[in-house]
Design a protein around this motif. Structure first.
Motif, PDB file in Angstrom:
ATOM      1  N   PHE A  13       0.846  -1.179   0.000  1.00 50.01           N
ATOM      2  CA  PHE A  13       0.000   0.000   0.000  1.00 50.01           C
ATOM      3  C   PHE A  13       0.892   1.242   0.000  1.00 50.01           C
ATOM      4  O   PHE A  13       2.015   1.229   0.502  1.00 50.01           O
ATOM      5  CB  PHE A  13      -0.927   0.022   1.228  1.00 50.01           C
ATOM      6  CG  PHE A  13      -0.260  -0.390   2.517  1.00 50.01           C
ATOM      7  CD1 PHE A  13       0.444   0.532   3.269  1.00 50.01           C
ATOM      8  CD2 PHE A  13      -0.319  -1.711   2.946  1.00 50.01           C
ATOM      9  CE1 PHE A  13       1.071   0.159   4.448  1.00 50.01           C
ATOM     10  CE2 PHE A  13       0.308  -2.099   4.121  1.00 50.01           C
ATOM     11  CZ  PHE A  13       1.015  -1.167   4.878  1.00 50.01           C
ATOM     12  N   PRO A  14       0.400   2.360  -0.577  1.00 49.51           N
ATOM     13  CA  PRO A  14       1.193   3.589  -0.613  1.00 49.51           C
ATOM     14  C   PRO A  14       1.152   4.317   0.724  1.00 49.51           C
ATOM     15  O   PRO A  14       0.112   4.344   1.391  1.00 49.51           O
ATOM     16  CB  PRO A  14       0.530   4.413  -1.720  1.00 49.51           C
ATOM     17  CG  PRO A  14      -0.884   3.935  -1.730  1.00 49.51           C
ATOM     18  CD  PRO A  14      -0.855   2.486  -1.344  1.00 49.51           C
ATOM     19  N   PRO A  17       4.261  11.197   2.213  1.00 48.57           N
ATOM     20  CA  PRO A  17       3.970  12.369   1.381  1.00 48.57           C
ATOM     21  C   PRO A  17       4.187  12.144  -0.110  1.00 48.57           C
ATOM     22  O   PRO A  17       3.569  12.826  -0.927  1.00 48.57           O
ATOM     23  CB  PRO A  17       4.939  13.428   1.925  1.00 48.57           C
ATOM     24  CG  PRO A  17       6.032  12.654   2.578  1.00 48.57           C
ATOM     25  CD  PRO A  17       5.382  11.449   3.145  1.00 48.57           C
ATOM     26  N   LEU A  18       5.048  11.206  -0.464  1.00 51.34           N
ATOM     27  CA  LEU A  18       5.313  10.935  -1.873  1.00 51.34           C
ATOM     28  C   LEU A  18       4.741   9.590  -2.321  1.00 51.34           C
ATOM     29  O   LEU A  18       5.065   9.099  -3.394  1.00 51.34           O
ATOM     30  CB  LEU A  18       6.820  11.004  -2.161  1.00 51.34           C
ATOM     31  CG  LEU A  18       7.469  12.367  -1.865  1.00 51.34           C
ATOM     32  CD1 LEU A  18       8.950  12.344  -2.207  1.00 51.34           C
ATOM     33  CD2 LEU A  18       6.766  13.484  -2.630  1.00 51.34           C
ATOM     34  N   GLN A  19       3.886   9.000  -1.479  1.00 46.05           N
ATOM     35  CA  GLN A  19       3.145   7.781  -1.829  1.00 46.05           C
ATOM     36  C   GLN A  19       4.074   6.643  -2.285  1.00 46.05           C
ATOM     37  O   GLN A  19       3.891   6.026  -3.334  1.00 46.05           O
ATOM     38  CB  GLN A  19       2.079   8.067  -2.882  1.00 46.05           C
ATOM     39  CG  GLN A  19       0.955   8.965  -2.365  1.00 46.05           C
ATOM     40  CD  GLN A  19       0.089   8.255  -1.328  1.00 46.05           C
ATOM     41  OE1 GLN A  19      -0.818   7.513  -1.667  1.00 46.05           O
ATOM     42  NE2 GLN A  19       0.367   8.470  -0.034  1.00 46.05           N
ATOM     43  N   CYS A  20       5.077   6.401  -1.478  1.00 51.17           N
ATOM     44  CA  CYS A  20       5.962   5.249  -1.692  1.00 51.17           C
ATOM     45  C   CYS A  20       5.190   3.964  -1.415  1.00 51.17           C
ATOM     46  O   CYS A  20       4.393   3.891  -0.474  1.00 51.17           O
ATOM     47  CB  CYS A  20       7.154   5.372  -0.742  1.00 51.17           C
ATOM     48  SG  CYS A  20       8.096   3.862  -0.473  1.00 51.17           S
ATOM     49  N   ASP A 155      12.874   1.741  -6.557  1.00 49.57           N
ATOM     50  CA  ASP A 155      12.878   2.716  -7.642  1.00 49.57           C
ATOM     51  C   ASP A 155      13.840   2.331  -8.760  1.00 49.57           C
ATOM     52  O   ASP A 155      14.214   3.176  -9.574  1.00 49.57           O
ATOM     53  CB  ASP A 155      13.235   4.107  -7.105  1.00 49.57           C
ATOM     54  CG  ASP A 155      12.103   4.738  -6.311  1.00 49.57           C
ATOM     55  OD1 ASP A 155      11.063   4.084  -6.136  1.00 49.57           O
ATOM     56  OD2 ASP A 155      12.271   5.886  -5.856  1.00 49.57           O
ATOM     57  N   THR A 156      14.249   1.069  -8.811  1.00 49.12           N
ATOM     58  CA  THR A 156      15.103   0.609  -9.910  1.00 49.12           C
ATOM     59  C   THR A 156      14.290   0.395 -11.177  1.00 49.12           C
ATOM     60  O   THR A 156      14.662   0.852 -12.265  1.00 49.12           O
ATOM     61  CB  THR A 156      15.847  -0.682  -9.511  1.00 49.12           C
ATOM     62  OG1 THR A 156      16.736  -0.391  -8.422  1.00 49.12           O
ATOM     63  CG2 THR A 156      16.662  -1.234 -10.671  1.00 49.12           C
ATOM     64  N   LEU A 157      13.159  -0.293 -11.048  1.00 41.29           N
ATOM     65  CA  LEU A 157      12.338  -0.636 -12.209  1.00 41.29           C
ATOM     66  C   LEU A 157      10.889  -0.273 -11.940  1.00 41.29           C
ATOM     67  O   LEU A 157      10.333  -0.604 -10.889  1.00 41.29           O
ATOM     68  CB  LEU A 157      12.448  -2.138 -12.498  1.00 41.29           C
ATOM     69  CG  LEU A 157      11.712  -2.665 -13.728  1.00 41.29           C
ATOM     70  CD1 LEU A 157      12.317  -2.106 -15.016  1.00 41.29           C
ATOM     71  CD2 LEU A 157      11.746  -4.201 -13.742  1.00 41.29           C
ATOM     72  N   PHE A 158      10.272   0.422 -12.910  1.00 39.84           N
ATOM     73  CA  PHE A 158       8.861   0.782 -12.839  1.00 39.84           C
ATOM     74  C   PHE A 158       8.110   0.149 -14.006  1.00 39.84           C
ATOM     75  O   PHE A 158       8.713  -0.396 -14.928  1.00 39.84           O
ATOM     76  CB  PHE A 158       8.695   2.305 -12.911  1.00 39.84           C
ATOM     77  CG  PHE A 158       9.224   3.032 -11.715  1.00 39.84           C
ATOM     78  CD1 PHE A 158       8.516   3.051 -10.521  1.00 39.84           C
ATOM     79  CD2 PHE A 158      10.434   3.701 -11.780  1.00 39.84           C
ATOM     80  CE1 PHE A 158       9.001   3.729  -9.415  1.00 39.84           C
ATOM     81  CE2 PHE A 158      10.932   4.385 -10.678  1.00 39.84           C
ATOM     82  CZ  PHE A 158      10.212   4.393  -9.496  1.00 39.84           C
ATOM     83  N   ARG A 159       6.790   0.264 -13.970  1.00 37.22           N
ATOM     84  CA  ARG A 159       5.989  -0.167 -15.110  1.00 37.22           C
ATOM     85  C   ARG A 159       6.299   0.768 -16.283  1.00 37.22           C
ATOM     86  O   ARG A 159       5.992   1.951 -16.242  1.00 37.22           O
ATOM     87  CB  ARG A 159       4.504  -0.146 -14.771  1.00 37.22           C
ATOM     88  CG  ARG A 159       3.625  -0.700 -15.891  1.00 37.22           C
ATOM     89  CD  ARG A 159       2.146  -0.613 -15.541  1.00 37.22           C
ATOM     90  NE  ARG A 159       1.327  -1.233 -16.569  1.00 37.22           N
ATOM     91  CZ  ARG A 159       0.957  -0.638 -17.703  1.00 37.22           C
ATOM     92  NH1 ARG A 159       1.340   0.617 -17.945  1.00 37.22           N
ATOM     93  NH2 ARG A 159       0.211  -1.275 -18.586  1.00 37.22           N
ATOM     94  N   ARG A 160       6.962   0.207 -17.270  1.00 37.77           N
ATOM     95  CA  ARG A 160       7.398   0.926 -18.476  1.00 37.77           C
ATOM     96  C   ARG A 160       8.304   2.118 -18.134  1.00 37.77           C
ATOM     97  O   ARG A 160       8.324   3.126 -18.840  1.00 37.77           O
ATOM     98  CB  ARG A 160       6.213   1.410 -19.315  1.00 37.77           C
ATOM     99  CG  ARG A 160       5.180   0.337 -19.635  1.00 37.77           C
ATOM    100  CD  ARG A 160       5.754  -0.871 -20.375  1.00 37.77           C
ATOM    101  NE  ARG A 160       4.678  -1.764 -20.764  1.00 37.77           N
ATOM    102  CZ  ARG A 160       4.244  -2.775 -20.004  1.00 37.77           C
ATOM    103  NH1 ARG A 160       4.820  -3.027 -18.825  1.00 37.77           N
ATOM    104  NH2 ARG A 160       3.260  -3.536 -20.434  1.00 37.77           N
ATOM    105  N   HIS A 196       6.886   3.179  -6.640  1.00 35.46           N
ATOM    106  CA  HIS A 196       5.713   4.052  -6.717  1.00 35.46           C
ATOM    107  C   HIS A 196       4.846   3.555  -7.864  1.00 35.46           C
ATOM    108  O   HIS A 196       5.358   3.065  -8.873  1.00 35.46           O
ATOM    109  CB  HIS A 196       6.111   5.506  -6.994  1.00 35.46           C
ATOM    110  CG  HIS A 196       7.080   6.076  -6.002  1.00 35.46           C
ATOM    111  ND1 HIS A 196       6.692   6.803  -4.904  1.00 35.46           N
ATOM    112  CD2 HIS A 196       8.435   6.015  -5.950  1.00 35.46           C
ATOM    113  CE1 HIS A 196       7.760   7.167  -4.220  1.00 35.46           C
ATOM    114  NE2 HIS A 196       8.831   6.710  -4.839  1.00 35.46           N
ATOM    115  N   GLY A 197       3.541   3.708  -7.727  1.00 39.75           N
ATOM    116  CA  GLY A 197       2.672   3.377  -8.835  1.00 39.75           C
ATOM    117  C   GLY A 197       2.319   1.903  -8.929  1.00 39.75           C
ATOM    118  O   GLY A 197       2.532   1.132  -7.995  1.00 39.75           O
TER     119      GLY A 197
END
Length: 216
Positions: A13-14, A17-20, A155-160, A196-197
């Motif tokens: 879950f996020p 303040p930056l929704q990590c 934060d190494t790999l995100f969706r696309r 994130h995301g």
């Protein structure tokens, strides 16, 4: 609850303040748990652990940007769990106040990490392993749970997408190498929890990520 496998309790879950994306991982037999990246809202994290019947033993971090460990000190205070960080990110951890000033986030001191995280280190819940994946930061880590086909990539790999490399200690060639050599060799069917995301699938990123593709 997100349940990737009958062998693993997992909830993401996020927070903060930056929704990590914060993730709880628990062993269903021992009830031992780890928390990855508690970037805020420690009381809520503790409430979720209690609801799942889990005992927190380790607080681990994909890296030491402020939004991934703002609540780590308070969570340690509430649970007695130990704090774990790769040593190459200690300079970022120690610079939390400066980071908070730069991003306009209220500063609360966090104690020093208790133990270093090492490449290929087994995690406390007995179901995963730490992978050193530098590039976003020098000490960036990913966490791999092979039986559950679950990858926590921070934060190494995100969706696309991939992590930015223009902050302290970031390097594009290094993050590209980490993704290709450490992540894209894992199970293509793995679920990837990003920093994130939304989640993604590793095979989808291998084929469709516009920044780093397998074999390219």
């Amino acid at each position: 609850m997100d349940q990737t496998s009958s062998q693993l309790i997992r909830e993401t879950f996020p927070v903060g303040p930056l929704q990590c994306n914060c993730t709880l991982i628990g062993d269903p037999i021992s009830k031992k748990a780890i928390v990855v990246d508690p970037g805020g809202e420690p009381e809520m994290i503790v409430a979720r652990l209690e609801a799942l019947g889990l005992k927190l033993v380790s607080i681990i971090h994909t890296h030491a940007h402020l939004d991934h460990f703002l609540a780590s000190g308070r969570l340690k205070e509430l649970t007695g769990a130990s704090l774990h960080l790769h040593p190459e990110d200690r300079f970022l951890w120690d610079g939390l106040e400066t980071q908070c000033q730069m991003f306009g986030v209220p500063y609360t001191p966090v104690p020093a990490p208790d133990l270093p995280l090492a490449d290929d280190e087994a995690l406390a819940c007995g179901c995963g392993v730490a992978l050193h994946t530098p590039g976003h930061t020098p000490g960036s880590m990913s966490f791999w749970f092979p039986e559950a086909r679950l990858l926590i990539a921070g934060d190494t790999l995100f969706r696309r997408g991939i992590g930015r490399t223009d902050l302290w200690g970031g390097d594009y060639a290094t993050i590209e190498r980490s993704i290709k050599k450490r992540l894209y060799i894992l199970d293509e069917d793995a679920v990837v929890i990003t920093g994130h995301g939304p989640e993604t699938r590793l095979g989808d990123e291998m084929r469709e990520n516009p920044f780093v593709r397998a074999g390219a």
